[in-house]
Write a protein that holds these residues in place. Structure first.
Motif, short mmCIF file in Angstrom:
data_model
loop_
_atom_site.label_atom_id
_atom_site.label_comp_id
_atom_site.label_asym_id
_atom_site.label_seq_id
_atom_site.Cartn_x
_atom_site.Cartn_y
_atom_site.Cartn_z
N VAL A 1 0.85 -1.19 0.00
CA VAL A 1 0.00 0.00 0.00
C VAL A 1 0.88 1.24 0.00
N HIS A 2 0.63 2.13 -0.95
CA HIS A 2 1.34 3.41 -1.06
C HIS A 2 0.41 4.53 -0.60
N VAL A 3 0.94 5.43 0.22
CA VAL A 3 0.20 6.61 0.64
C VAL A 3 1.07 7.83 0.38
N GLY A 4 0.50 8.84 -0.30
CA GLY A 4 1.26 10.02 -0.64
C GLY A 4 1.67 10.83 0.57
N VAL A 5 2.87 11.40 0.50
CA VAL A 5 3.36 12.30 1.54
C VAL A 5 3.89 13.57 0.86
N PRO A 6 3.87 14.70 1.57
CA PRO A 6 4.24 15.96 0.92
C PRO A 6 5.73 16.10 0.64
#
Length: 382
Positions: free
Chosen positions: A133-138
């Motif tokens: 699972v990939h979750v975007g980060v700033p």
């Protein structure tokens, strides 16, 4: 209270790996190259390490509804292509049947050949299927701080995502046999606590330079900064038996990342949990799954894994408020608590099957299903 708008960078995506097997024997079928040719116009489908494995990756998704739609679409696409090739698609962390893999089964791509040359003794450990699972980060700096805060919760994700109880035709006694197999790779371990992105990058360079990994993509920490995307990538769980399982994992991981960001914004330090204790808790989660004893990494105490999973859900409340996923995650989590993990459901299917072929067909049917049925015990819902 209405959910706070989701930060535009907190997108997510899911990668799933699958096996191709014979409908009667459950043996591996090297059909991935032909399936890849049949699906050449679908960029979301790619070959995996073995010629009997195939992988999908959703596009960047804004929410769990889109994740579900994409996972369901891609699984159905693979099921149809597998049928044309003459095999079945099954979602399980390791092959329930068959013999150890051989060199001839390795997909003929340069990177896979390099891995075999570097780690010839780990061929069998490459023949596993996970859900990433990939979750975007700033930013990468924020991503490193997120890793320091989510590492302590990886055992609960493994327990709920365990889906590989069988190997070599027998019950291994583990809910996730994939975990000890995959952990043989020198970099397949929990992430550490890094001060900043420079410290993280130095750790990656050291592992590559020392020969523990062929390249940054080969640094297999259970949670890491993706080498290719602006995301935190959590790699701890087996591939989910159903789409429901994968959606639950995606919701948990996104809420975990969101909670970590909230903690970072509030100035809360990352908990200084020893890596060895996290590794021990992961081993307990892999062996016993959601229904057995686990290890509370904060106290070191042996604790029921179901209680530890509830602790995770309680911890995620700030993140679930941010993402707006509370209702869906709570519904899916309740289904797993009542109906069992993938490992529980595989054992039920095996017990109800008179032949190997019946069990394989049941696995294939579960793989194609969007919803996970509840586990029954003596004819009653658990």
């Amino acid at each position: 209270m209405a959910p706070r708008p989701v930060d535009p960078w907190r997108t997510l995506g899911v990668e799933e790996e699958f096996f191709l097997v014979d409908a009667e024997t459950g043996n591996a079928v090297a059909g991935a190259p032909e399936m890849a040719r049949l699906l050449a116009d679908e960029p979301a489908v790619t070959p995996e390490f073995m010629r009997y494995q195939i992988e999908t990756a959703t596009p960047v998704c804004a929410g769990l509804g889109q994740v579900r739609a994409e996972l369901d679409r891609l699984r159905r696409l693979l099921v149809g292509a597998a049928d044309r090739v003459g095999c079945l698609l099954v979602a399980t962390g390791v092959l329930p049947f068959d013999t150890p893999p051989t060199l001839s089964a390795v997909t003929d791509l340069p990177r896979y050949r390099d891995l075999v040359d570097r780690f010839p003794g780990l061929l069998s450990s490459a023949s596993t299927c996970g859900c990433h699972v990939h979750v975007g980060v700033p930013s990468r700096e924020v991503g490193v701080q997120v890793l320091s805060r989510i590492r302590s919760w990886l055992p609960q994700l493994l327990a709920v995502g365990a889906n590989s109880p069988f190997a070599m035709g027998r019950d291994t006694g583990w809910d996730s046999w994939r975990h000890p197999m995959w952990s043989r790779w020198p970099t397949a371990r929990p992430p550490e606590i890094w001060a900043d992105a420079g410290h993280y990058d130095a750790a990656v360079r050291h592992l590559v330079d020392s020969g523990a990994a062929v390249d940054p993509r080969g640094v297999y920490w259970h949670a890491r900064l993706s080498p290719r995307y602006p995301t935190v990538e959590v790699r701890i769980a087996d591939v989910g038996l159903s789409v429901d399982d994968a959606v639950l994992l995606a919701g948990l991981v996104r809420a975990l990342v969101a909670t970590a960001v909230e903690e970072l914004r509030a100035g809360r330090p990352a908990p200084a949990v020893p890596t060895a204790r996290i590794a021990a808790a992961l081993s307990a989660a892999a062996r016993h799954g959601l229904g057995g004893p686990g290890i509370d990494v904060f106290s070191g105490d042996v604790t029921a894994q179901r209680q530890l999973f509830q602790d995770l859900l309680d911890h995620l409340r700030p993140g679930l408020e941010v993402t707006g996923d509370a209702d869906e995650v709570e519904r899916l989590a309740g289904g797993v608590v009542l109906g069992g993990s993938g490992a529980d459901r595989q054992r039920e299917m095996r017990a109800a099957s008179a032949t190997t072929g019946e069990f394989v067909m049941a696995l294939a049917a579960a793989t194609a299903a969007s919803r996970a049925p509840e586990l029954t015990v003596d004819g009653n819902d658990r």
